[in-house]
Design a protein around this motif. Structure first.
Motif, PDB file in Angstrom:
ATOM      1  N   GLY A 227      51.697  45.497  -5.040  1.00  0.00           N
ATOM      2  CA  GLY A 227      50.388  45.210  -4.466  1.00  0.00           C
ATOM      3  C   GLY A 227      49.889  43.829  -4.842  1.00  0.00           C
ATOM      4  O   GLY A 227      50.535  43.082  -5.584  1.00  0.00           O
ATOM      5  N   THR A 228      48.731  43.483  -4.315  1.00  0.00           N
ATOM      6  CA  THR A 228      48.154  42.163  -4.524  1.00  0.00           C
ATOM      7  C   THR A 228      46.727  42.288  -5.072  1.00  0.00           C
ATOM      8  O   THR A 228      46.116  43.360  -5.007  1.00  0.00           O
ATOM      9  N   THR A 229      46.228  41.178  -5.581  1.00  0.00           N
ATOM     10  CA  THR A 229      44.867  41.114  -6.112  1.00  0.00           C
ATOM     11  C   THR A 229      44.132  39.971  -5.441  1.00  0.00           C
ATOM     12  O   THR A 229      44.627  38.840  -5.446  1.00  0.00           O
ATOM     13  N   PRO A 230      42.966  40.224  -4.833  1.00  0.00           N
ATOM     14  CA  PRO A 230      42.252  39.131  -4.169  1.00  0.00           C
ATOM     15  C   PRO A 230      41.859  38.047  -5.170  1.00  0.00           C
ATOM     16  O   PRO A 230      41.459  38.346  -6.298  1.00  0.00           O
ATOM     17  N   ASN A 231      41.988  36.793  -4.743  1.00  0.00           N
ATOM     18  CA  ASN A 231      41.648  35.657  -5.610  1.00  0.00           C
ATOM     19  C   ASN A 231      40.139  35.406  -5.574  1.00  0.00           C
ATOM     20  O   ASN A 231      39.659  34.464  -4.944  1.00  0.00           O
ATOM     21  N   THR A 232      39.410  36.270  -6.264  1.00  0.00           N
ATOM     22  CA  THR A 232      37.939  36.162  -6.247  1.00  0.00           C
ATOM     23  C   THR A 232      37.316  36.166  -7.633  1.00  0.00           C
ATOM     24  O   THR A 232      36.089  36.155  -7.759  1.00  0.00           O
ATOM     25  N   LEU A 233      38.138  36.155  -8.680  1.00  0.00           N
ATOM     26  CA  LEU A 233      37.580  36.132 -10.032  1.00  0.00           C
ATOM     27  C   LEU A 233      36.677  34.916 -10.217  1.00  0.00           C
ATOM     28  O   LEU A 233      35.613  34.995 -10.848  1.00  0.00           O
ATOM     29  N   TRP A 234      37.076  33.793  -9.627  1.00  0.00           N
ATOM     30  CA  TRP A 234      36.279  32.577  -9.761  1.00  0.00           C
ATOM     31  C   TRP A 234      34.887  32.743  -9.153  1.00  0.00           C
ATOM     32  O   TRP A 234      33.912  32.162  -9.643  1.00  0.00           O
ATOM     33  N   LEU A 235      34.791  33.547  -8.085  1.00  0.00           N
ATOM     34  CA  LEU A 235      33.481  33.804  -7.482  1.00  0.00           C
ATOM     35  C   LEU A 235      32.581  34.581  -8.439  1.00  0.00           C
ATOM     36  O   LEU A 235      31.389  34.288  -8.575  1.00  0.00           O
ATOM     37  N   ARG A 236      33.166  35.552  -9.101  1.00  0.00           N
ATOM     38  CA  ARG A 236      32.385  36.326 -10.075  1.00  0.00           C
ATOM     39  C   ARG A 236      31.934  35.422 -11.218  1.00  0.00           C
ATOM     40  O   ARG A 236      30.779  35.479 -11.663  1.00  0.00           O
ATOM     41  N   GLN A 237      32.844  34.581 -11.695  1.00  0.00           N
ATOM     42  CA  GLN A 237      32.507  33.669 -12.785  1.00  0.00           C
ATOM     43  C   GLN A 237      31.467  32.637 -12.361  1.00  0.00           C
ATOM     44  O   GLN A 237      30.703  32.134 -13.197  1.00  0.00           O
ATOM     45  N   ALA A 238      31.437  32.322 -11.046  1.00  0.00           N
ATOM     46  CA  ALA A 238      30.476  31.352 -10.527  1.00  0.00           C
ATOM     47  C   ALA A 238      29.131  31.990 -10.202  1.00  0.00           C
ATOM     48  O   ALA A 238      28.237  31.317  -9.684  1.00  0.00           O
ATOM     49  N   GLY A 239      28.988  33.287 -10.491  1.00  0.00           N
ATOM     50  CA  GLY A 239      27.702  33.946 -10.294  1.00  0.00           C
ATOM     51  C   GLY A 239      27.504  34.608  -8.955  1.00  0.00           C
ATOM     52  O   GLY A 239      26.379  34.947  -8.578  1.00  0.00           O
ATOM     53  N   HIS A 240      28.606  34.840  -8.221  1.00  0.00           N
ATOM     54  CA  HIS A 240      28.492  35.456  -6.901  1.00  0.00           C
ATOM     55  C   HIS A 240      29.228  36.799  -6.839  1.00  0.00           C
ATOM     56  O   HIS A 240      29.801  37.152  -5.803  1.00  0.00           O
ATOM     57  N   GLY A 241      29.171  37.532  -7.922  1.00  0.00           N
ATOM     58  CA  GLY A 241      29.804  38.842  -7.951  1.00  0.00           C
ATOM     59  C   GLY A 241      29.205  39.816  -6.956  1.00  0.00           C
ATOM     60  O   GLY A 241      29.865  40.772  -6.534  1.00  0.00           O
ATOM     61  N   ASP A 242      27.944  39.569  -6.533  1.00  0.00           N
ATOM     62  CA  ASP A 242      27.319  40.456  -5.552  1.00  0.00           C
ATOM     63  C   ASP A 242      27.932  40.305  -4.166  1.00  0.00           C
ATOM     64  O   ASP A 242      27.661  41.123  -3.282  1.00  0.00           O
ATOM     65  N   TRP A 243      28.769  39.287  -3.968  1.00  0.00           N
ATOM     66  CA  TRP A 243      29.462  39.125  -2.692  1.00  0.00           C
ATOM     67  C   TRP A 243      30.695  40.027  -2.595  1.00  0.00           C
ATOM     68  O   TRP A 243      31.289  40.146  -1.532  1.00  0.00           O
ATOM     69  N   LEU A 244      31.066  40.663  -3.719  1.00  0.00           N
ATOM     70  CA  LEU A 244      32.336  41.386  -3.790  1.00  0.00           C
ATOM     71  C   LEU A 244      32.130  42.899  -3.786  1.00  0.00           C
ATOM     72  O   LEU A 244      31.109  43.401  -4.249  1.00  0.00           O
ATOM     73  N   ASN A 245      33.130  43.604  -3.266  1.00  0.00           N
ATOM     74  CA  ASN A 245      33.105  45.064  -3.354  1.00  0.00           C
ATOM     75  C   ASN A 245      33.823  45.504  -4.628  1.00  0.00           C
ATOM     76  O   ASN A 245      34.227  44.680  -5.446  1.00  0.00           O
ATOM     77  N   ARG A 246      34.016  46.795  -4.805  1.00  0.00           N
ATOM     78  CA  ARG A 246      34.570  47.303  -6.069  1.00  0.00           C
ATOM     79  C   ARG A 246      36.029  46.906  -6.283  1.00  0.00           C
ATOM     80  O   ARG A 246      36.528  46.913  -7.417  1.00  0.00           O
ATOM     81  N   THR A 247      36.739  46.536  -5.212  1.00  0.00           N
ATOM     82  CA  THR A 247      38.135  46.095  -5.359  1.00  0.00           C
ATOM     83  C   THR A 247      38.253  44.586  -5.506  1.00  0.00           C
ATOM     84  O   THR A 247      39.357  44.058  -5.614  1.00  0.00           O
ATOM     85  N   GLY A 248      37.106  43.893  -5.493  1.00  0.00           N
ATOM     86  CA  GLY A 248      37.134  42.450  -5.638  1.00  0.00           C
ATOM     87  C   GLY A 248      37.255  41.691  -4.344  1.00  0.00           C
ATOM     88  O   GLY A 248      37.378  40.461  -4.351  1.00  0.00           O
ATOM     89  N   HIS A 249      37.219  42.374  -3.204  1.00  0.00           N
ATOM     90  CA  HIS A 249      37.264  41.709  -1.909  1.00  0.00           C
ATOM     91  C   HIS A 249      35.860  41.267  -1.492  1.00  0.00           C
ATOM     92  O   HIS A 249      34.867  41.925  -1.832  1.00  0.00           O
ATOM     93  N   VAL A 250      35.792  40.189  -0.739  1.00  0.00           N
ATOM     94  CA  VAL A 250      34.510  39.676  -0.264  1.00  0.00           C
ATOM     95  C   VAL A 250      34.007  40.558   0.881  1.00  0.00           C
ATOM     96  O   VAL A 250      34.737  40.820   1.845  1.00  0.00           O
ATOM     97  N   LYS A 251      32.775  40.993   0.792  1.00  0.00           N
ATOM     98  CA  LYS A 251      32.186  41.846   1.825  1.00  0.00           C
ATOM     99  C   LYS A 251      31.752  40.982   3.013  1.00  0.00           C
ATOM    100  O   LYS A 251      31.009  40.013   2.851  1.00  0.00           O
ATOM    101  N   VAL A 252      32.242  41.339   4.201  1.00  0.00           N
ATOM    102  CA  VAL A 252      31.896  40.576   5.402  1.00  0.00           C
ATOM    103  C   VAL A 252      31.348  41.494   6.482  1.00  0.00           C
ATOM    104  O   VAL A 252      31.609  42.699   6.494  1.00  0.00           O
ATOM    105  N   ASP A 253      30.602  40.884   7.417  1.00  0.00           N
ATOM    106  CA  ASP A 253      30.106  41.639   8.564  1.00  0.00           C
ATOM    107  C   ASP A 253      31.080  41.474   9.731  1.00  0.00           C
ATOM    108  O   ASP A 253      32.169  40.904   9.584  1.00  0.00           O
ATOM    109  N   ARG A 254      30.689  41.965  10.901  1.00  0.00           N
ATOM    110  CA  ARG A 254      31.592  41.947  12.052  1.00  0.00           C
ATOM    111  C   ARG A 254      31.866  40.535  12.578  1.00  0.00           C
ATOM    112  O   ARG A 254      32.813  40.320  13.320  1.00  0.00           O
ATOM    113  N   MET A 255      31.036  39.571  12.182  1.00  0.00           N
ATOM    114  CA  MET A 255      31.271  38.186  12.580  1.00  0.00           C
ATOM    115  C   MET A 255      32.045  37.414  11.520  1.00  0.00           C
ATOM    116  O   MET A 255      32.238  36.215  11.628  1.00  0.00           O
ATOM    117  N   LEU A 256      32.487  38.138  10.470  1.00  0.00           N
ATOM    118  CA  LEU A 256      33.255  37.589   9.355  1.00  0.00           C
ATOM    119  C   LEU A 256      32.413  36.683   8.456  1.00  0.00           C
ATOM    120  O   LEU A 256      32.935  35.832   7.736  1.00  0.00           O
TER     121      LEU A 256
END
Length: 368
Positions: A227-256
């Protein structure tokens, strides 16, 4: 006419397609920690075959005619002042930000370092270890594990090769039992020891591995394709952990767009769109996001365009067994799948691993 600054963080398949698509209509900066594009599809073979060592590396120098590529790592995002800060301290202003940092894959499908020379050295080390191994263990029976197991077997017909998978059938993510049966039949016909329903973990001694039943397996080389791990640790460290779901993926709407942000998009492996994370899907997302970014940057609606909603795509999944065999799973209406064999798989992917197509995306018309 170029309207607005677009900063794309991540130069993988989705990031490259989106940056190229917007190059004529916006001021694009593509940020990537690597000096070259990494054609990951070719990496498993490059980790086994010396003649493929340099194939995954394609320069960025022909990608953008108007924009630029900034080599570096993103360290922060200021959503108020709207700029990205790189680890070097450089600030990149944006009107639209695109997150395309992809996912981290197990070796050898990983770019080590920042230069092609560093990554090539890593590939050479894998090749040397494969060439010297008496017993190679591959853990994981998904597309990557099956493909890697086949590449190792063909490169080392004299070695013992074992492939273990925690599930009851290979390639279960394809939704096709037939594809899994074909993969298992090919591997076993080439003397690969396939063990299903076998969860492996490192053993207590070096070079040993244990399954859930306590059975110990000794191997002098192992690869974990689990399996793979999304490269989003830097986002959490940069203070944007609220953009991520529980698996570390960025939450997007239907327009991406990142949920709650009209000026930040996320495409490819990094986002939480529920579909197989494969290259055709990443490219399809990039196309939709680029269209919507164009509209955002021209809010007057003078072009008469309407935003597009992204619909998860069911794309063919191609799993090579070396350069001249494999299996292709094709979605068909009604939610079912069709399974195609050697000829289709060889032409579509196995022989070239899509290298000519990807090189054209980067502006190189001739194959390497």
């Amino acid at each position: 006419m170029q309207d607005g600054n677009v900063v794309v963080i991540g130069g993988g398949y989705a990031g490259v397609r989106l940056a190229k698509r917007l190059d004529a209509t916006a001021r694009v900066t593509l940020v990537d920690r690597k000096e070259v594009f990494f054609h990951r599809i070719a990496s498993l073979r490059a980790g086994v075959r010396p003649e493929w060592t340099s194939t995954p590396f394609i320069p960025y120098d022909r990608l953008l005619r108007n924009g630029r590529v900034a080599v570096g790592e993103a360290a922060g995002i200021d959503t108020v002042e709207r700029h990205v800060t790189l680890a070097t301290g450089e600030r990149l202003p944006y009107d639209v930000l695109v997150l395309a940092t992809g996912a981290d894959y197990p070796a050898p499908a990983r770019f080590i370092g920042t230069t092609p020379e560093e990554a090539a050295k890593s590939f050479a080390e894998h090749q040397q270890r494969v060439a010297a191994a008496r017993h190679v263990l591959v853990v994981g029976g998904g597309p990557s594990g099956v493909e890697l197991g086949a590449e190792i077997r063909l490169a080392r017909p004299d070695a013992r090769v074992t492939l273990t998978h925690s599930g009851p059938e290979l390639l279960h993510s394809t939704g096709s039992a037939r594809a899994g049966h074909k993969a298992r039949a090919w591997l076993e016909s080439h003397d690969v020891d396939v063990r299903l329903n076998t969860f492996m973990s490192p053993g207590s001694n070096v070079g040993t591995y244990s399954d859930a039943r306590g059975t110990v397996l000794a191997a002098d080389l192992s690869f974990w394709a689990t399996g793979t791990t999304p490269n989003t640790l830097w986002l959490r460290q940069a203070g944007h952990g609220d953009w991520l779901n529980r698996t570390g993926h960025v939450k997007v709407d239907r327009m991406l767009r990142v949920v709650g942000r009209s000026d930040v998009f996320a495409v490819g492996d990094v986002n939480d769109v529920a579909e197989l994370k494969v290259t055709p899907a990443a490219i399809a997302q990039a196309q939709v996001a680029a269209h919507n970014i164009d509209i955002y940057l021209n809010m007057s609606g003078k072009h008469g365009k309407r935003p597009r909603l992204y619909r998860a795509v069911r794309t063919p999944l191609i799993v090579p067994f070396g350069s001249a065999d494999g299996v292709t799973v094709v979605p068909v209406p009604g939610g079912d799948t069709a399974v195609l064999g050697t000829r289709t798989t060889t032409v579509a992917k196995a022989k070239t691993l899509m290298t000519p197509f990807i090189r054209r995306q980067l502006g190189y018309t001739a194959p390497q």
